[in-house]
Enzyme design. Structure first.
Site, PDB file in Angstrom:
ATOM      1  N   GLY A 178       0.898  -1.214  -0.008  1.00 12.78           N
ATOM      2  CA  GLY A 178       0.051  -0.026   0.004  1.00 12.78           C
ATOM      3  C   GLY A 178       0.783   1.090   0.034  1.00 12.78           C
ATOM      4  N   SER A 179       2.211   1.203  -0.489  1.00 11.75           N
ATOM      5  CA  SER A 179       2.786   2.462  -0.403  1.00 11.75           C
ATOM      6  C   SER A 179       2.271   3.530  -1.432  1.00 11.75           C
ATOM      7  CB  SER A 179       4.380   2.088  -0.781  1.00 11.75           C
ATOM      8  OG  SER A 179       4.719   1.840  -2.124  1.00 11.75           O
TER       9      SER A 179
ATOM     10  N   HIS B 220       1.112   0.242 -13.390  1.00 10.02           N
ATOM     11  CA  HIS B 220       2.004  -0.726 -13.688  1.00 10.02           C
ATOM     12  C   HIS B 220       3.775  -0.496 -13.768  1.00 10.02           C
ATOM     13  CE1 HIS B 220       2.469  -4.881 -15.247  1.00 10.02           C
ATOM     14  NE2 HIS B 220       3.557  -4.383 -15.949  1.00 10.02           N
TER      15      HIS B 220
ATOM     16  N   LEU C  42      -4.392  -7.053  -8.040  1.00 13.19           N
ATOM     17  CA  LEU C  42      -3.897  -8.124  -8.886  1.00 13.19           C
ATOM     18  C   LEU C  42      -5.087  -8.805  -9.498  1.00 13.19           C
ATOM     19  CD1 LEU C  42      -0.917  -9.026  -6.840  1.00 13.19           C
ATOM     20  CD2 LEU C  42      -0.949  -7.425  -8.624  1.00 13.19           C
TER      21      LEU C  42
HETATM   22  C1  GAR Z   1       3.210  -1.293  -7.544  1.00 13.19           C
HETATM   23  O1  GAR Z   1       4.821  -1.228  -8.048  1.00 13.19           O
HETATM   24  C2  GAR Z   1       2.268  -1.311  -8.784  1.00 13.19           C
HETATM   25  O2  GAR Z   1       3.074  -0.778  -9.905  1.00 13.19           O
HETATM   26  C3  GAR Z   1       2.635  -2.794  -8.876  1.00 13.19           C
HETATM   27  O3  GAR Z   1       2.259  -3.252  -7.519  1.00 13.19           O
HETATM   28  C4  GAR Z   1       3.198  -2.408  -6.583  1.00 13.19           C
HETATM   29  C5  GAR Z   1       2.291  -2.191  -5.409  1.00 13.19           C
HETATM   30  O4  GAR Z   1       3.144  -1.454  -4.749  1.00 13.19           O
HETATM   31  N1  GAR Z   1       1.285  -3.100  -9.766  1.00 13.19           N
HETATM   32  C6  GAR Z   1       1.261  -4.490 -10.583  1.00 13.19           C
HETATM   33  O5  GAR Z   1       2.458  -4.911 -10.616  1.00 13.19           O
HETATM   34  C7  GAR Z   1       0.037  -4.142 -11.399  1.00 13.19           C
HETATM   35  N2  GAR Z   1       0.168  -5.171 -12.496  1.00 13.19           N
HETATM   36  P1  GAR Z   1       2.431  -0.767  -3.226  1.00 13.19           P
HETATM   37  O6  GAR Z   1       1.637  -2.048  -2.475  1.00 13.19           O
HETATM   38  O7  GAR Z   1       3.773  -0.448  -2.364  1.00 13.19           O
HETATM   39  O8  GAR Z   1       1.763   0.259  -3.623  1.00 13.19           O
END
Ligand code: GAR
Length: 226
Positions: free
Chosen positions: A48-49, A140, A121
């Site tokens: 969730g950052s 992404h 996801l």
């Molecule tokens: C992020 O890097 C986002 O781009 C990726 O998940 C991460 C979530 O990080 N999304 C995908 O890969 C979608 N295909 P976070 O939970 O620290 O925000």
């Protein structure tokens, strides 16, 4: 209705057009207008950052607010972040998400205008795509169309980029359609992939780009600058 009644109605209509003031909005007090805020729901499955950055960005925003976190993973970090910032959380189940429109109805209780996918996801089902046309934005962690699609998320993306010997990577922010990572692009930013990079160090660079740009791009879209 007479000249003055006509003029009053005209002014009311103009203020609705210019400020988005609905007829149900509270009456202006002390000469100030109340602006109906646009409500965001952030869908997230992990740490969730990005959700945190977005919540912080819109914390005192005059016309946009994060009204709901939607999460599909019990125990995900984003749930604690929502609690820290007093944002309600809706936990969802896969079967109910994929079939029918139960959760679309749930979102309407919060008057959600835009859905933001920040590390979410699951593929968005028909009911959501129909309810939020061009009002759903994903981030992404690669330069799409490369390294996107089903199963391409998180560190898997960075592993594939490094294995392919790419010299640059980055982020793509795009509208969501019915296919994984295929909607119209809104914004991309790049970073260098060094020979010494590992999936972890590349993830750190990509996260920095996400934190720098995502909330601002969302704001630009909603306010019509993008
Ligand atoms: C992020 O890097 C986002 O781009 C990726 O998940 C991460 C979530 O990080 N999304 C995908 O890969 C979608 N295909 P976070 O939970 O620290 O925000």
């Amino acid at each position: 209705m007479g000249q003055f009644g006509f003029f009053r109605n005209y002014l009311r209509k103009m203020s609705q057009t210019i400020f988005g003031v609905s007829s149900k909005a509270p009456k202006p007090q002390n000469g100030s207008f109340s602006i109906k805020k646009r409500n965001l729901a952030i869908f997230a499955s992990g740490t969730g950052s990005n959700a945190q950055k977005i919540i912080e960005h819109f914390k005192d925003h005059p016309s946009i607010r994060v009204s709901l976190i939607v999460c599909n993973k019990p125990g995900a970090g984003v749930i604690q972040i929502a609690a820290d910032f007093d944002v309600p959380v809706l936990m969802i189940e896969k079967k109910d998400f994929e079939q029918g429109n139960m959760y679309v109805k749930e979102l309407s209780k919060y008057e959600i205008d835009y859905i933001i996918l920040a590390g979410f996801l699951w593929k968005m089902p028909e009911a959501f795509l129909n309810a939020f046309p061009r009002h759903m934005i994903n981030i992404h962690p690669s330069l799409l169309p490369k390294y996107g699609g089903k199963g391409m998320y998180g560190s898997r993306v960075h592993e594939a980029v490094i294995a392919a010997g790419e010299k640059e990577s980055g982020i793509t922010i795009h509208y969501v359609n019915g296919q994984y990572d295929e909607g119209e692009h809104l914004f991309q930013a790049t970073c260098v992939v060094d020979a010494s990079d590992t999936p972890d160090t590349l993830a750190t660079k990509v996260h920095a780009l996400e934190h720098l740009h995502f909330a601002r791009v969302i704001e630009d879209v909603i306010e019509g600058r993008l």
